[in-house]
Scaffold this motif. Structure first.
Motif, PDB file in Angstrom:
ATOM      1  N   UNK A  63       0.797  -1.219  -0.056  1.00 46.48           N
ATOM      2  CA  UNK A  63       0.043   0.086  -0.002  1.00 46.48           C
ATOM      3  C   UNK A  63       0.930   1.375   0.205  1.00 46.48           C
ATOM      4  N   UNK A  64       2.087   1.278   0.417  1.00 48.73           N
ATOM      5  CA  UNK A  64       3.035   1.964   0.687  1.00 48.73           C
ATOM      6  C   UNK A  64       4.251   1.975   0.003  1.00 48.73           C
ATOM      7  N   UNK A  65       5.068   3.173  -0.421  1.00 46.45           N
ATOM      8  CA  UNK A  65       6.492   2.696  -0.993  1.00 46.45           C
ATOM      9  C   UNK A  65       7.151   2.586   0.375  1.00 46.45           C
ATOM     10  N   UNK A  66       8.493   2.115   0.100  1.00 43.75           N
ATOM     11  CA  UNK A  66       9.499   1.897   1.042  1.00 43.75           C
ATOM     12  C   UNK A  66       9.561   3.092   1.871  1.00 43.75           C
ATOM     13  N   UNK A  67       9.753   4.109   1.400  1.00 41.46           N
ATOM     14  CA  UNK A  67      10.299   5.578   1.912  1.00 41.46           C
ATOM     15  C   UNK A  67       8.818   5.861   2.544  1.00 41.46           C
ATOM     16  N   UNK A  68       7.505   5.919   2.205  1.00 36.42           N
ATOM     17  CA  UNK A  68       6.518   6.161   2.613  1.00 36.42           C
ATOM     18  C   UNK A  68       6.241   5.239   4.160  1.00 36.42           C
ATOM     19  N   UNK A  69       6.844   4.185   4.118  1.00 31.45           N
ATOM     20  CA  UNK A  69       6.365   3.137   5.355  1.00 31.45           C
ATOM     21  C   UNK A  69       7.433   3.619   6.374  1.00 31.45           C
ATOM     22  N   UNK A  70       8.336   4.406   6.133  1.00 31.28           N
ATOM     23  CA  UNK A  70       9.202   4.719   7.266  1.00 31.28           C
ATOM     24  C   UNK A  70       8.674   5.697   8.157  1.00 31.28           C
ATOM     25  N   UNK A  71       7.569   6.431   7.599  1.00 28.54           N
ATOM     26  CA  UNK A  71       6.892   7.419   8.277  1.00 28.54           C
ATOM     27  C   UNK A  71       5.646   6.851   9.084  1.00 28.54           C
ATOM     28  N   UNK A  72       5.584   7.005  10.446  1.00 25.31           N
ATOM     29  CA  UNK A  72       4.415   6.350  11.322  1.00 25.31           C
ATOM     30  C   UNK A  72       3.263   6.958  10.773  1.00 25.31           C
ATOM     31  N   UNK A  73       3.066   8.303  10.731  1.00 30.50           N
ATOM     32  CA  UNK A  73       1.798   8.866  10.463  1.00 30.50           C
ATOM     33  C   UNK A  73       1.500   8.418   9.157  1.00 30.50           C
ATOM     34  N   UNK A  74       2.053   8.026   8.247  1.00 28.90           N
ATOM     35  CA  UNK A  74       1.608   7.655   6.779  1.00 28.90           C
ATOM     36  C   UNK A  74       0.940   6.272   6.847  1.00 28.90           C
ATOM     37  N   UNK A  75       1.551   5.528   7.921  1.00 31.23           N
ATOM     38  CA  UNK A  75       0.965   4.159   7.925  1.00 31.23           C
ATOM     39  C   UNK A  75      -0.583   4.044   8.252  1.00 31.23           C
ATOM     40  N   UNK A  76      -0.639   5.180   9.093  1.00 29.74           N
ATOM     41  CA  UNK A  76      -2.053   5.254   9.624  1.00 29.74           C
ATOM     42  C   UNK A  76      -2.931   6.362   8.923  1.00 29.74           C
ATOM     43  N   UNK A  77      -2.481   6.914   7.896  1.00 25.93           N
ATOM     44  CA  UNK A  77      -3.386   7.668   7.048  1.00 25.93           C
ATOM     45  C   UNK A  77      -4.497   6.922   6.041  1.00 25.93           C
ATOM     46  N   UNK A  78      -5.659   6.623   6.922  1.00 27.96           N
ATOM     47  CA  UNK A  78      -6.485   5.532   6.003  1.00 27.96           C
ATOM     48  C   UNK A  78      -6.946   6.442   4.886  1.00 27.96           C
TER      49      UNK A  78
END
Length: 210
Positions: A63-78
């Motif tokens: 669902x996310x790129x490797x770079x995006x997945x490093x950001x905690x907030x992005x993981x919970x951006x429904x």
């Protein structure tokens, strides 16, 4: 069996995925993993294998790129996760091999919220949804618009999430089911627990995506 690694363009990124379609399959299930996970999730991989044994195709993707997945907030951006899932759905509808297949979503944890929101958006284009230990409360406002047959699977020992699922279940107006796996925690790590999840999901999808 058709099996290939794919790169799915969505907005300005490309998402890696694994598309596997058994011969003569009429249904395809798109997996939306939970936060901090990926297309390599061992639990989703195990469930996907059982679905394919039942003649249902699967797409596991990031669902996310490797770079995006490093950001905690992005993981919970429904909102973002939902947009990604909708973009992948559009991609499947544009491919000759999947354009006419009956689609379903399998969501875990936060991915279940994205799956339910996307199902509400797609309407009759999505035939079935299964949530495993889902944070379905994060899709609360969208639940009355879901038309896909929806199954919630929750561990009996996952008490907080079970309470959230019971509340969300009452908001659904579609064909629905709620299955509680006795003694299971959030990750279904006990003997036979994940196998029970896979069997329930396979029966749900095989029936409704045939």
């Amino acid at each position: 069996m058709t099996a290939r690694t794919v790169e799915i363009p969505v907005d300005a990124v490309r998402l890696d995925g694994e598309l596997r379609i058994p011969d003569a399959a009429t249904g395809l299930v798109v997996f939306a993993h939970g936060s901090g996970s990926s297309r390599h999730s061992p639990r989703n991989t195990a469930v996907a294998s059982v679905l394919r044994d039942h003649g249902v195709g699967t797409l596991l993707f990031d669902l996310l790129t490797a770079e995006e997945d490093e950001t905690y907030e992005t993981r919970f951006d429904i909102d973002l996760l939902t947009e990604r899932l909708l973009g992948v759905t559009d991609w499947l509808r544009e491919r000759p091999e999947t354009a006419r297949m009956n689609l379903g979503y399998f969501g875990s944890s936060t991915g279940a919220a994205a799956a339910l929101r996307a199902a509400a958006e797609r309407g009759d284009d999505v035939g079935a949804v299964v949530s495993r230990g889902g944070r379905v409360d994060l899709a609360s406002d969208h639940l009355p618009r879901v038309t896909a047959a929806t199954l919630f699977i929750v561990g009996g020992a996952d008490t907080d999430v079970l309470a959230l699922n019971r509340d969300a279940y009452e908001r659904l107006t579609c064909a629905k089911g709620l299955e509680v796996v006795d003694g299971a925690g959030h990750l279904f790590e006990g003997p036979g627990e994940l196998e029970r999840v896979a069997d329930l999901a396979a029966d749900w999808f095989a029936t409704r995506l045939a």
